[in-house]
Design an enzyme around this catalytic site. Structure first.
Site, PDB file in Angstrom:
ATOM      1  N   ASP A  12       0.784  -1.241   0.000  1.00  0.00           N
ATOM      2  CA  ASP A  12       0.000   0.000   0.000  1.00  0.00           C
ATOM      3  C   ASP A  12       0.820   1.299   0.000  1.00  0.00           C
ATOM      4  O   ASP A  12       0.488   2.242   0.743  1.00  0.00           O
ATOM      5  CB  ASP A  12      -0.964   0.012   1.206  1.00  0.00           C
ATOM      6  N   HIS A  85     -10.506   7.056   1.518  1.00  0.00           N
ATOM      7  CA  HIS A  85      -9.130   6.926   1.014  1.00  0.00           C
ATOM      8  C   HIS A  85      -9.058   5.845  -0.064  1.00  0.00           C
ATOM      9  O   HIS A  85      -9.896   4.936  -0.088  1.00  0.00           O
ATOM     10  CB  HIS A  85      -8.162   6.579   2.161  1.00  0.00           C
ATOM     11  N   LYS A 110      -6.962  -4.959  -3.078  1.00  0.00           N
ATOM     12  CA  LYS A 110      -7.745  -5.498  -1.967  1.00  0.00           C
ATOM     13  C   LYS A 110      -8.662  -4.415  -1.420  1.00  0.00           C
ATOM     14  O   LYS A 110      -8.399  -3.223  -1.598  1.00  0.00           O
ATOM     15  CB  LYS A 110      -6.822  -6.032  -0.874  1.00  0.00           C
ATOM     16  N   CYS A 155      -2.020  -2.909   7.617  1.00  0.00           N
ATOM     17  CA  CYS A 155      -1.868  -3.865   6.506  1.00  0.00           C
ATOM     18  C   CYS A 155      -0.586  -4.682   6.587  1.00  0.00           C
ATOM     19  O   CYS A 155      -0.594  -5.864   6.246  1.00  0.00           O
ATOM     20  CB  CYS A 155      -2.023  -3.140   5.181  1.00  0.00           C
TER      21      CYS A 155
END
Ligand code: VGL
Ligand code: ZN
Length: 212
Positions: A12, A85, A110, A155
């Site tokens: 990410d 976001h 994801k 994450c």
């Protein structure tokens, strides 16, 4: 030069988690040069991208009377609510412009199901619905996953815990991660990962060829 076997999972590293982004992580941008440096060393590199539809249930704006960083009990457990976001196709969802993405052989998105969040690169937040990453690793006989990126306490943490739970070896590259740190969550995440057997490493060791 690819000297390290296994996969580097870059989690990410997207505009919304970096400076000026909707859910900016303190010093989030600093992971970019480190991730770029170590990526060359790995035989396999995968990137993840948080990829939410607008109106996603993890957004505070989807729940009347809720503010970002409040939480809510949902059928699959407690969910922290975030500012909007990484909306699919938005600039915030793009990778940081300096992140080198060309050598990545796999990009996993994801969090695209409107009704469930997905922190881990392996499972959605029900901890049961697979993303396909474990199948990819097994089919390619990859047994070790080095994890870096954003955020250490969300994450990165859930990806490392799930990797261990699935029987992979998880190594977290500490200097290539940054955390959101709500209520000491970075410290708690580090402690839990250590208890689960996650190995902590850093870019210097990897570049020196230690801990492959
Ligand atoms: C993340 C909060 C919400 C992360 C993603 O990438 O750690 N955190 N969505
Ligand atoms: Zn998200």
């Amino acid at each position: 030069m690819a000297g390290l076997t296994g996969l580097l999972l870059v989690v990410d590293v997207q505009n919304d988690f970096c400076r000026g982004g909707a859910l900016a992580i303190p010093s989030g941008d600093e992971v970019v040069p480190v991730a770029n440096r170590i990526a060359d060393k790995f035989s396999h590199v995968a990137l993840t991208q948080d990829w939410h539809p607008s109106g996603h249930l993890s957004f505070a704006s989807s729940h009347t009377g809720k503010k970002p960083f409040d939480s809510l009990e949902l059928p699959y457990g407690r969910q922290t609510l975030w500012p909007d976001h990484c909306v699919q196709g938005s600039r915030g969802a793009d990778f940081h412009k300096d992140l080198r993405t060309t050598s990545a052989e796999f990009i996993l998105r994801k969090g695209y199901d409107k009704n469930i969040d997905s922190y881990s690169a392996f499972f959605e937040n029900d901890r049961r619905t697979p993303t396909g990453l474990a199948g990819y690793l097994r089919e390619r006989s990859i047994k070790t996953v080095h994890i870096c990126g954003l955020a250490t306490d969300y994450c990165v943490f859930y990806s490392a815990m799930d990797a261990m739970r699935l029987g992979f070896a998880a190594h977290v590259v500490e200097d290539a991660c940054r955390g959101i740190n709500l209520a000491d969550s970075v410290e708690l995440a580090m402690r839990e990962m250590a208890l689960a057997g996650v190995v902590f490493t850093d870019s210097e060791k990897l570049l020196a060829g230690v801990g492959a």
